[in-house]
Enzyme design. Structure first.
Site: not given
Ligand code: PXP
Length: 237
Positions: A7, A9-10, A18, A43, A45, A49, A70, A101, A151, A191-192, A213-214
């Site tokens: 993922n 997204d980050h 910025r 994702h 959203r 964002r 997503e 999420t 998922e 997730h996580g 992702g993260h």
């Protein structure tokens, strides 16, 4: 072999810190694919964002593995997906003020709306996955909604503080995966998940793909995206 979806997204979150042009999530997707991931997840959203419509369109044109979008079941987002045609759509719940999420999609409660979204996406030849809590009720509802893929939300497992709690949550995930597989559903999870807690989830029998992702994007700050993806790939295989 368990697959790895990254993922990105980050990467866009950092860009938006910025309101700039870098780092480019599309360039990141390319680097993740070069490092051997099996799919790219993003994702879109409703509040846009991080990932923007134009990012998804650009991703569609460069992703050579699979693009997994997503998304919520909001009609304009479903219309967008039907136009862009990702390989897969993963339907998630969305709240405006959440940081990420929170919890799985309540398919049981929203069966009619989810079924309609699944049907529209499938008509556009997009595979559909439902991001759900690992409960038998949600799996049954997902099956009824016509999704071929689920998922399993691994948030409770990832957030468990004691070893005993983590073991308990892992058992819940194992039981859910087994039941979903018995219905013929494809089973993914995410997730996580990070470099400490992922191997056990990858070891669940029949697990198809993990979406992460993260932790991978965070690790990339220190070792680069290539290294971060390769480390995770080794870990889950
Ligand atoms: N899967 C789904 C459905 C998600 O919503 C997210 C978070 O965007 C992930 C996987 C990845 O979670 P994380 O960033 O915690 O690895």
């Amino acid at each position: 072999m368990v697959k790895l979806g990254i993922n990105i997204d980050h990467v866009a979150t950092l860009r938006e810190a910025r309101r700039a042009y870098m780092p480019d999530p599309v360039e990141a997707a390319q680097a993740c694919e070069d490092a051997g991931c099996d799919s790219i997840v993003c994702h879109l959203r409703e509040d846009r964002r991080h990932i923007k419509d134009a990012d998804v369109a650009r991703l569609r044109s460069i992703v050579s593995t699979r693009l997994n979008l997503e998304m919520s079941i909001a009609p304009d987002i479903v219309n967008f997906a039907c136009r862009i045609k990702p390989d897969q759509a993963t339907l998630v719940p969305e709240k405006r003020l959440e940081i990420t999420t929170e919890g799985g999609l309540d398919v049981k409660k929203n069966l009619k709306k989810v079924t309609a979204a699944v049907s529209r996406l499938k008509t556009a030849r997009i595979d559909v996955s439902l991001f759900i809590d690992p409960s038998i009720g949600q799996i049954d509802a997902s099956y009824k909604a016509g999704a071929g893929i689920i998922e399993l939300h691994t948030g409770e497992y990832a957030n468990a503080v004691s070893g005993a709690a983590r073991k308990r949550e892992l058992k819940i995930l194992e039981k859910a995966a087994k039941y979903a597989l018995s219905l013929g559903l494809e089973v993914n999870a995410g997730h996580g998940l990070n470099y400490e807690n992922t191997a056990a989830v990858a070891g669940i029998k029949g697990m198809n793909e993990l979406n992460i992702g993260h932790s991978v994007i965070s690790r990339a700050i220190f070792v680069g995206l290539d290294g971060a993806v390769k480390e995770m790939r080794e870990l889950i295989r």
